[in-house]
Motif scaffolding. Structure first.
Motif, short mmCIF file in Angstrom:
data_model
loop_
_atom_site.label_atom_id
_atom_site.label_comp_id
_atom_site.label_asym_id
_atom_site.label_seq_id
_atom_site.Cartn_x
_atom_site.Cartn_y
_atom_site.Cartn_z
N PHE A 187 7.26 -4.74 2.86
CA PHE A 187 6.22 -5.71 3.34
C PHE A 187 7.01 -7.01 3.78
O PHE A 187 7.46 -7.69 2.66
CB PHE A 187 4.95 -6.18 2.50
N LEU A 225 -1.32 -6.31 8.19
CA LEU A 225 -2.18 -7.10 7.21
C LEU A 225 -3.24 -8.10 7.64
O LEU A 225 -4.28 -8.42 7.65
CB LEU A 225 -1.46 -7.20 6.00
N GLY A 277 -3.16 -3.20 1.09
CA GLY A 277 -1.70 -2.77 1.33
C GLY A 277 -1.12 -2.56 0.04
O GLY A 277 -1.30 -3.06 -0.97
N TYR A 278 -0.51 -1.40 0.00
CA TYR A 278 0.26 -0.85 -1.33
C TYR A 278 1.82 -0.69 -1.09
O TYR A 278 2.33 -0.24 -0.07
CB TYR A 278 -0.22 0.43 -1.51
N ASP A 318 -1.10 -8.66 -7.28
CA ASP A 318 -2.03 -8.83 -6.21
C ASP A 318 -1.89 -10.27 -5.48
O ASP A 318 -1.59 -11.42 -6.02
CB ASP A 318 -3.51 -8.67 -6.57
N ILE A 330 -4.72 -11.75 1.20
CA ILE A 330 -4.57 -11.91 2.50
C ILE A 330 -5.68 -12.07 3.26
O ILE A 330 -6.59 -11.46 3.54
CB ILE A 330 -3.86 -10.43 3.16
N LEU A 340 -2.77 -7.46 -0.95
CA LEU A 340 -1.82 -6.66 -0.95
C LEU A 340 -1.42 -6.37 -2.47
O LEU A 340 -1.19 -7.29 -3.14
CB LEU A 340 -0.56 -7.51 -0.42
#
Ligand code: GPW
Length: 838
Positions: free
Chosen positions: A88, A143, A155-156, A231, A234, A245
């Protein structure tokens, strides 16, 4: 002056849109964070303290929305998108979050009023460089769009302690420096020490019969690592949806009983800890080139396992049965990097949650979607079977079982077509055996997509041809897009202001509305203002170039820019051949009336990619000679802008006149830089490759500088036998340029330095630079001609921006939502803090 002041003071009392607060309130929050979070008085606060206080002040507004978003998720059981990505590439948060909160202008004004320098704070932020280039940046744009479109999404990925290296240039060569982005702390992340999962590695499996007499496999690992969630909120643009995320950090598992393993072996225990933490230590700096290192597979499995366990926990927490997992989640695989998820979900469902194979396979096949981002053979992931078996023995068993059942089905459809079966197999059995990750992703997904029209067509006819023939209905195209919030509103405030003055701000969410600018292309006053904005942006970039490189460039010259990862297929060296050709013209004809150009390059090379690094050295060497040759007299400047990243990109795209998108046709899956340039009013010189094709379709052939072979011609010429040397011999300008490089002219008389590059062009020319050379140079001459007519150029630039609506990531995400994920928006209502905590 007095009047302006009073206006500013008034706005301090007005509501700061969407925060429900006045600027005075916000300023109080800022001071409280300075005091209570940073422990500073204004007189002792550093720039970092100011930045942190500003970040926390903004973050508080985000968290309020986040809590409301989660409340809806729990209450309403909405379907959630899980975006799995090893990268990301977010870029700095502060400015972007202020844009999305819609408080940027107010805060800027308020900061000025109290003598605080907002730009210094924005500039101070270290960007999270958790990606290499296009693929990671696309994930970040997506995102932003997911939140803006009010789609519940997570999002991971991996919380790399060191992101993409910082690039320095020494003596013209790239030098890599570790990216210590967490050094000063990261105010945007919230550690969740209680959200952890264990991830197993290595060991062996053994069969057993369960209570119901079912044969099962038990995996006994030899190593367990813990993943801890971090975390990052977003926020969407002017909405209350605030997604997250969730990035995983690896830690040692104390409970794995080191004491009994290493009696008295303190060093050994610490070693184990260090070893575990290695997994999330550093981002692999390769773009479109696999390294095949075990640690990379460990990283992939680590974050995939944590993420799937997390989604399963969330699913069970809202009281649903796992049979319906795919109705509550849609999981997207960002290329094959997370594709081991197919086997891991099967393992979790079958081994850990005791689901029968067929049900588990139904869930798995219906939850995943797979996006392919490349056709380059060197980027198609495959893992040596031995390595895979040692690290993930249970997953290999599962993959064998998936493969057995899959190939049985294939044999029914194509009896006796053993060649096809060998190509479709999840295991490559020619020579050393490999697990083919793209095949695993295809078999385990409900939907497969490419990232531009041409790319998707090529996927169907080349790398994924057999899968397309088997399941044509699974395939679709999703042309990439980029977020106009970061890439226009934040990075180009001048242009944003100008556009707003004529058509309002609706385009920021509905980019198609930029169409309304078309009627201003013929408006003289508008064009003057447009040019003034561009000139301002070029002056700002010129100042930055001077600061970073010591090179002074003329903002009145054409800014001809190529910024992207350095790769032979992207052909930065074709651009160099053009530069050398212009230089030769000037040497031959010192009085030549040539349009002044500043050719700017930027981009990182994979540290192990020798040719790419040599291209950087070549650019710097040519720059050195050209920039110091008095005969050139400012008609040509060459700049290599060091350490190209999101932050500098935000300064570079808005200052471009010409965007270089010159990859060999058929090699660039999409490109997204091409979109960012065009949205900021640069014209494109490009091949019919990736999304260039669609950009040209949208802006009109008259407003795009096209050159070069088509993908089809490239393939045909290659198959007929391509001979670069004959082109070299028959083209005097090309020959002069290559000979000059080969002679040592740019390398202080050393003819050996660039020999590998020259030889690769003369004897292989894999990417067909020589075939496209003349067409490129001719096209560049048309570019120069066009630029001389400033009004015509500006009209073309306006039309480019007006017609870029399609390339918003909002459009792309809408398509994913409708056609792949089948999720719909959920409007989040704000609730007062008091009511929320009651
Ligand atoms: F090889 N892309 C990238 F497909 O930036 F995985 N890194 C990568 O490792 C890969 C692809 C991979 C890029 C493509 O080169 C570019 O054309 C595309 O626009 C971008 O991914 C986003 O789709």
């Amino acid at each position: 002056m007095a009047q302006r002041k009073s206006k500013k003071t008034n706005s301090n009392k007005t509501d700061c849109s969407r925060t429900g607060m006045t600027l005075i309130d916000l300023n109080r929050c800022f001071n409280e964070h300075l005091f209570y979070t940073q422990g500073r008085l204004p007189l002792s606060a550093t720039l970092n303290d100011h930045y942190m206080a500003a970040a926390y002040t903004v973050r508080d507004r985000l968290l309020h929305r986040w809590v409301c978003t989660v409340r809806d998720f729990i209450r309403e059981g909405v379907k959630v998108v899980g975006y799995l990505s090893a990268e990301f590439l977010l870029g700095p948060h502060l400015g972007n979050n202020m844009i999305n909160l819609d408080i940027f202008d107010e805060v800027r004004e308020a900061s000025e009023n109290v003598g605080r320098n907002l730009d210094a704070m924005l500039d101070h932020e270290e960007e999270p460089g958790l990606g290499n280039g296009g693929l990671g940046r696309l994930a970040a744009c997506y995102l932003d769009s997911l939140a803006t479109l009010e789609i519940p999404a997570i999002g991971y990925g991996i919380r790399y302690e060191f992101g993409i290296f910082d690039q320095e240039i020494r003596d013209g060569w790239q030098v890599e420096k570790t990216d210590k982005w967490l050094r000063l702390g990261n105010p945007w992340e919230i550690p969740r020490p209680e959200v952890t999962y264990e991830v197993k590695f290595g060991g062996h499996t053994a069969g057993y019969c369960d209570d119901g007499g079912c044969y099962r496999s038990r995996w006994t690992p030899d190593r367990v690592v813990r993943g801890i969630a971090y975390d990052t909120p977003i926020l969407g643009y002017k909405v209350n949806t605030c997604n997250m995320l969730r990035l995983w950090k690896a830690e040692a598992v104390e409970s794995f009983d080191f004491a009994s393993f290493n009696v008295g072996n303190y060093y050994g225990a610490v070693h184990e800890k260090v070893y575990s933490e290695n997994i999330s230590k550093v981002l692999y700096p390769n773009d479109e080139q696999i390294q095949g290192k075990q640690l990379r597979l460990e990283q992939q499995y680590f974050f995939v396992s944590c993420s799937l366990q997390d989604m399963i926990r969330l699913h069970l927490a809202i009281g649903k049965s796992l049979e319906y997992f795919h109705e509550e989640f849609a999981i997207q695989l960002n290329d094959t990097h997370p594709s081991v998820a197919v086997a891991e979900l099967m393992r979790l469902l079958v081994d850990e949650h005791h689901m029968d194979w067929d049900t588990a396979w139904h869930v798995t096949r219906n939850v995943f979607g797979y996006t392919n981002h490349t056709l380059l053979p060197e980027a198609l992931e495959r893992w040596p079977l031995r390595l895979f078996a040692n690290l993930l023995p249970r997953h290999l068993e599962i993959i064998f079982e998936i493969n057995r059942r899959f190939l049985d089905e294939v044999r029914v459809i194509y009896p006796d077509d053993e060649a096809r079966i060998a190509r479709l197999s999840l295991i490559d059995e020619q020579g050393e055996r490999y697990v083919r990750m793209a095949n695993l992703a295809c078999v385990g997904s409900r939907a497969i997509n490419g990232v531009a029209k041409l790319h998707t067509e090529l996927l169907k006819t080349t790398v994924l041809k057999d899968f397309y023939e088997l399941w044509p209905e699974k395939f679709s195209n999703k042309t990439n897009g980029v977020t106009p919030r970061r890439w226009m509103v934040l990075s180009n405030p001048g242009l944003t202001r100008l556009i707003r003055s004529r058509i309002g701000g609706g385009w920021i969410k509905k980019l198609d509305r930029l169409k309304r600018l078309e009627s201003y292309a013929g408006d003289d006053a508008f064009r003057r203002e447009w040019q003034a904005v561009k000139t301002g942006n070029k002056q700002a970039l010129a100042a930055l170039i001077l600061e970073r490189t010591g090179i002074s460039v003329n903002p009145d010259s054409m800014f001809d820019i190529q910024v992207k990862r350095i790769h032979e297929y992207k052909r930065q060296h074709l651009n160099v051949l053009h530069v050398v050709t212009l230089y030769n013209r000037l040497r031959r004809n010192p009085g030549l009336d040539m349009l002044p150009r500043t050719v700017i390059f930027g981009g990182k090379a994979a540290p192990s990619y020798y040719m790419a690094k040599l291209i950087i050295k070549l650019i710097n060497s040519v720059a050195d000679v050209v920039n110091h040759d008095p005969a050139v007299r400012n008609r040509l400047k060459v700049v290599f802008f060091p350490d190209f990243n999101v932050k500098s990109a935000q300064k570079i795209y808005p200052a471009a006149d010409l965007s270089e998108q010159i990859s060999t046709a058929g090699k660039e899956a999409s490109g997204t830089g091409n979109m960012k340039f065009s949205m900021n009013g640069a014209l494109t010189i490009g091949t019919l490759d990736g999304a260039n094709v669609e950009i040209r379709e949208e802006v009109g052939a008259d407003n795009f500088f096209l050159f070069g072979l088509t993908a089809e011609e490239v393939a045909r010429i290659k198959s007929e036998g391509y001979d670069p040397r004959s082109i070299y011999l028959s083209n005097p300008d090309l020959r002069e340029a290559i000979d000059l490089i080969g002679s040592g002219f740019f390398s202080r008389g050393d003819p050996d330095l660039f020999k590998p590059l020259v030889d690769s062009l003369l004897y292989q020319d894999e990417y067909m630079l020589l075939a496209d050379y003349q067409s490129y140079v001719d096209c560049q001459d048309r570019v120069s001609e066009a630029y001389r007519d400033r009004d015509r150029w500006t009209r073309m630039a306006i039309l480019n921006v007006a017609r870029m609506g399609k390339f918003s990531s909002d459009r792309a995400i809408r398509e994913y939502c409708r056609e792949i994920w089948r999720v719909s928006p959920n409007t989040v209502e704000m609730e007062d803090f008091g009511d929320l905590v009651r």
